[in-house]
Design a protein around this motif. Structure first.
Motif, PDB file in Angstrom:
ATOM      1  N   LYS A 146      -4.134  11.960  10.048  1.00  0.00           N
ATOM      2  CA  LYS A 146      -3.333  12.121   8.833  1.00  0.00           C
ATOM      3  C   LYS A 146      -2.297  13.212   9.013  1.00  0.00           C
ATOM      4  O   LYS A 146      -1.126  13.049   8.620  1.00  0.00           O
ATOM      5  CB  LYS A 146      -4.240  12.431   7.644  1.00  0.00           C
ATOM      6  N   ALA A 147      -2.693  14.342   9.605  1.00  0.00           N
ATOM      7  CA  ALA A 147      -1.741  15.429   9.858  1.00  0.00           C
ATOM      8  C   ALA A 147      -0.633  14.968  10.795  1.00  0.00           C
ATOM      9  O   ALA A 147       0.550  15.310  10.612  1.00  0.00           O
ATOM     10  CB  ALA A 147      -2.466  16.643  10.431  1.00  0.00           C
ATOM     11  N   GLU A 148      -0.994  14.176  11.799  1.00  0.00           N
ATOM     12  CA  GLU A 148       0.000  13.620  12.714  1.00  0.00           C
ATOM     13  C   GLU A 148       0.963  12.694  11.963  1.00  0.00           C
ATOM     14  O   GLU A 148       2.195  12.744  12.170  1.00  0.00           O
ATOM     15  CB  GLU A 148      -0.693  12.850  13.835  1.00  0.00           C
ATOM     16  N   TYR A 149       0.405  11.872  11.080  1.00  0.00           N
ATOM     17  CA  TYR A 149       1.243  10.965  10.292  1.00  0.00           C
ATOM     18  C   TYR A 149       2.206  11.741   9.388  1.00  0.00           C
ATOM     19  O   TYR A 149       3.403  11.419   9.313  1.00  0.00           O
ATOM     20  CB  TYR A 149       0.381  10.031   9.442  1.00  0.00           C
ATOM     21  N   LEU A 150       1.710  12.752   8.709  1.00  0.00           N
ATOM     22  CA  LEU A 150       2.558  13.518   7.782  1.00  0.00           C
ATOM     23  C   LEU A 150       3.686  14.215   8.527  1.00  0.00           C
ATOM     24  O   LEU A 150       4.813  14.304   8.016  1.00  0.00           O
ATOM     25  CB  LEU A 150       1.710  14.521   7.010  1.00  0.00           C
ATOM     26  N   ALA A 151       3.408  14.711   9.722  1.00  0.00           N
ATOM     27  CA  ALA A 151       4.466  15.324  10.519  1.00  0.00           C
ATOM     28  C   ALA A 151       5.525  14.294  10.901  1.00  0.00           C
ATOM     29  O   ALA A 151       6.735  14.575  10.862  1.00  0.00           O
ATOM     30  CB  ALA A 151       3.870  15.970  11.766  1.00  0.00           C
ATOM     31  N   ALA A 152       5.075  13.091  11.264  1.00  0.00           N
ATOM     32  CA  ALA A 152       6.025  12.023  11.596  1.00  0.00           C
ATOM     33  C   ALA A 152       6.841  11.624  10.377  1.00  0.00           C
ATOM     34  O   ALA A 152       8.065  11.425  10.465  1.00  0.00           O
ATOM     35  CB  ALA A 152       5.272  10.818  12.164  1.00  0.00           C
ATOM     36  N   TYR A 153       6.165  11.513   9.240  1.00  0.00           N
ATOM     37  CA  TYR A 153       6.870  11.117   8.021  1.00  0.00           C
ATOM     38  C   TYR A 153       7.909  12.157   7.626  1.00  0.00           C
ATOM     39  O   TYR A 153       9.019  11.808   7.185  1.00  0.00           O
ATOM     40  CB  TYR A 153       5.864  10.909   6.886  1.00  0.00           C
ATOM     41  N   ARG A 161       0.808  -1.213   0.000  1.00  0.00           N
ATOM     42  CA  ARG A 161       0.000   0.000   0.000  1.00  0.00           C
ATOM     43  C   ARG A 161       0.847   1.273   0.000  1.00  0.00           C
ATOM     44  O   ARG A 161       0.311   2.378   0.156  1.00  0.00           O
ATOM     45  CB  ARG A 161      -0.922   0.017   1.227  1.00  0.00           C
ATOM     46  N   ALA A 162       2.152   1.141  -0.178  1.00  0.00           N
ATOM     47  CA  ALA A 162       3.025   2.302  -0.046  1.00  0.00           C
ATOM     48  C   ALA A 162       2.740   3.374  -1.087  1.00  0.00           C
ATOM     49  O   ALA A 162       2.909   4.567  -0.819  1.00  0.00           O
ATOM     50  CB  ALA A 162       4.493   1.878  -0.119  1.00  0.00           C
ATOM     51  N   SER A 163       2.291   2.983  -2.276  1.00  0.00           N
ATOM     52  CA  SER A 163       1.986   3.983  -3.296  1.00  0.00           C
ATOM     53  C   SER A 163       0.767   4.824  -2.938  1.00  0.00           C
ATOM     54  O   SER A 163       0.536   5.873  -3.541  1.00  0.00           O
ATOM     55  CB  SER A 163       1.759   3.320  -4.664  1.00  0.00           C
ATOM     56  N   SER A 164      -0.003   4.394  -1.956  1.00  0.00           N
ATOM     57  CA  SER A 164      -1.184   5.145  -1.526  1.00  0.00           C
ATOM     58  C   SER A 164      -0.867   6.187  -0.459  1.00  0.00           C
ATOM     59  O   SER A 164      -1.773   6.859   0.027  1.00  0.00           O
ATOM     60  CB  SER A 164      -2.248   4.182  -0.990  1.00  0.00           C
ATOM     61  N   GLY A 165       0.406   6.301  -0.072  1.00  0.00           N
ATOM     62  CA  GLY A 165       0.821   7.330   0.854  1.00  0.00           C
ATOM     63  C   GLY A 165       0.152   7.227   2.209  1.00  0.00           C
ATOM     64  O   GLY A 165      -0.080   6.133   2.741  1.00  0.00           O
ATOM     65  N   ALA A 166      -0.200   8.386   2.796  1.00  0.00           N
ATOM     66  CA  ALA A 166      -0.768   8.419   4.132  1.00  0.00           C
ATOM     67  C   ALA A 166      -2.054   7.601   4.228  1.00  0.00           C
ATOM     68  O   ALA A 166      -2.290   6.895   5.208  1.00  0.00           O
ATOM     69  CB  ALA A 166      -1.035   9.871   4.546  1.00  0.00           C
ATOM     70  N   ARG A 167      -2.869   7.691   3.193  1.00  0.00           N
ATOM     71  CA  ARG A 167      -4.130   6.950   3.197  1.00  0.00           C
ATOM     72  C   ARG A 167      -3.877   5.454   3.344  1.00  0.00           C
ATOM     73  O   ARG A 167      -4.530   4.774   4.150  1.00  0.00           O
ATOM     74  CB  ARG A 167      -4.899   7.245   1.900  1.00  0.00           C
ATOM     75  N   GLY A 168      -2.940   4.925   2.574  1.00  0.00           N
ATOM     76  CA  GLY A 168      -2.637   3.507   2.645  1.00  0.00           C
ATOM     77  C   GLY A 168      -1.988   3.100   3.954  1.00  0.00           C
ATOM     78  O   GLY A 168      -2.309   2.054   4.524  1.00  0.00           O
ATOM     79  N   MET A 169      -1.071   3.942   4.442  1.00  0.00           N
ATOM     80  CA  MET A 169      -0.373   3.607   5.683  1.00  0.00           C
ATOM     81  C   MET A 169      -1.316   3.614   6.881  1.00  0.00           C
ATOM     82  O   MET A 169      -1.242   2.756   7.763  1.00  0.00           O
ATOM     83  CB  MET A 169       0.780   4.588   5.914  1.00  0.00           C
ATOM     84  N   LEU A 170      -2.237   4.594   6.931  1.00  0.00           N
ATOM     85  CA  LEU A 170      -3.169   4.657   8.059  1.00  0.00           C
ATOM     86  C   LEU A 170      -4.186   3.527   8.018  1.00  0.00           C
ATOM     87  O   LEU A 170      -4.643   3.046   9.065  1.00  0.00           O
ATOM     88  CB  LEU A 170      -3.873   6.007   8.076  1.00  0.00           C
ATOM     89  N   HIS A 217      -9.641   5.301   7.824  1.00  0.00           N
ATOM     90  CA  HIS A 217      -9.925   5.528   6.414  1.00  0.00           C
ATOM     91  C   HIS A 217     -10.527   6.913   6.201  1.00  0.00           C
ATOM     92  O   HIS A 217     -11.139   7.478   7.122  1.00  0.00           O
ATOM     93  CB  HIS A 217     -10.897   4.459   5.895  1.00  0.00           C
ATOM     94  N   PRO A 218     -10.366   7.474   4.978  1.00  0.00           N
ATOM     95  CA  PRO A 218     -11.014   8.764   4.691  1.00  0.00           C
ATOM     96  C   PRO A 218     -12.513   8.693   4.998  1.00  0.00           C
ATOM     97  O   PRO A 218     -13.175   7.716   4.667  1.00  0.00           O
ATOM     98  CB  PRO A 218     -10.759   8.945   3.196  1.00  0.00           C
ATOM     99  N   GLY A 219     -13.000   9.741   5.642  1.00  0.00           N
ATOM    100  CA  GLY A 219     -14.404   9.757   6.062  1.00  0.00           C
ATOM    101  C   GLY A 219     -14.584   9.422   7.523  1.00  0.00           C
ATOM    102  O   GLY A 219     -15.612   9.773   8.120  1.00  0.00           O
ATOM    103  N   ASP A 220     -13.610   8.714   8.112  1.00  0.00           N
ATOM    104  CA  ASP A 220     -13.671   8.457   9.550  1.00  0.00           C
ATOM    105  C   ASP A 220     -13.521   9.782  10.295  1.00  0.00           C
ATOM    106  O   ASP A 220     -12.836  10.705   9.838  1.00  0.00           O
ATOM    107  CB  ASP A 220     -12.566   7.488   9.980  1.00  0.00           C
ATOM    108  N   ALA A 221     -14.123   9.866  11.476  1.00  0.00           N
ATOM    109  CA  ALA A 221     -14.230  11.143  12.187  1.00  0.00           C
ATOM    110  C   ALA A 221     -12.886  11.808  12.438  1.00  0.00           C
ATOM    111  O   ALA A 221     -12.751  13.024  12.290  1.00  0.00           O
ATOM    112  CB  ALA A 221     -14.955  10.919  13.513  1.00  0.00           C
ATOM    113  N   ASP A 222     -11.868  11.030  12.798  1.00  0.00           N
ATOM    114  CA  ASP A 222     -10.583  11.633  13.138  1.00  0.00           C
ATOM    115  C   ASP A 222      -9.522  11.413  12.074  1.00  0.00           C
ATOM    116  O   ASP A 222      -8.327  11.580  12.330  1.00  0.00           O
ATOM    117  CB  ASP A 222     -10.084  11.109  14.488  1.00  0.00           C
TER     118      ASP A 222
END
Length: 223
Positions: free
Chosen positions: A75-82, A49-58, A65-70
């Protein structure tokens, strides 16, 4: 084997096509798991799922998944970590340096079109060899629409001054092939890439397939 004699430029996807970035994408995801008291997952869980970026990793790390409340918050937390680890282990696939050296030797310009946003794509392209030699780097937010929309590919062709129909686009995800075809480019599926969880690469409709980066040269008529 068919050779394309009128090709004037080659464009590549980034993650899973030029770079093996899965280790760093996975490491960032495991940092989020660690913060939540969860054990790390092995790389092989993340790699498809690596080609899916943050969406795939989460999706893999936290079943989020997109649409989930948080989703957006995490995702912002993940991008900062990445951003902190994105240059830790990422490197070009074997054969990529040889491929782009051959393209350069033939006077064939090449570039990168990725859905990775410029915040990450530009520093990576500036620091990981052989990407600093790319003639153009288009990120997922360079144009109003990311792939599978053709806009990023058309922008890359415009910056290169090459007609889109004279370009090849190489990628390891179905959206790469969809975008390339919509842009009027020839398309090549990189079967050595991440491909997704249940890939049916033959069904993507690519003009050609490669199992190693250097195999792309077989389709090019170069001096």
């Amino acid at each position: 084997m068919t050779r394309w004699r009128d090709v004037q430029a080659v464009l590549f996807d980034l993650d899973g096509t030029l770079l093996d970035s899965a280790p760093d994408l996975a490491h960032a995801a495991n940092l989020l798991r660690q913060r939540r008291g969860l054990p790390p997952l092995p790389l092989q869980h993340y790699r498809p799922r690596a080609s899916s970026g943050a969406r795939g990793m989460l999706a893999i790390a936290l079943d989020l998944h997109p649409g989930d409340a948080d989703f957006e918050t995490v995702k912002a937390e993940y991008l900062a970590a990445y951003e902190e680890v994105m240059l830790r282990s990422t490197a070009a696939f074997d054969g990529v340096a040889e491929l782009v050296q051959a393209l350069a030797g033939a006077g064939m310009p090449w570039g990168v079109v990725t859905n990775k946003i410029e915040r990450f794509a530009l520093p990576i392209a500036a620091r990981i060899e052989p990407l600093p030699r790319a003639a153009v780097v288009i990120g997922g937010d360079t144009t109003p629409h990311p792939k599978p929309h053709p806009a990023p590919l058309l922008e890359a062709a415009r910056r290169l001054g090459v007609p889109a129909q004279r370009c090849i686009y190489v990628g390891d995800d179905e959206r790469d092939i969809v975008a390339g075809r919509a842009a009027g480019m020839r398309t090549v599926a990189a079967r050595y890439g991440y491909l997704g969880l249940e890939p049916n690469v033959q069904a993507w409709g690519a003009d050609a397939h490669i199992d190693h980066p250097v195999q792309l040269l077989n389709f090019l008529e170069m001096p």
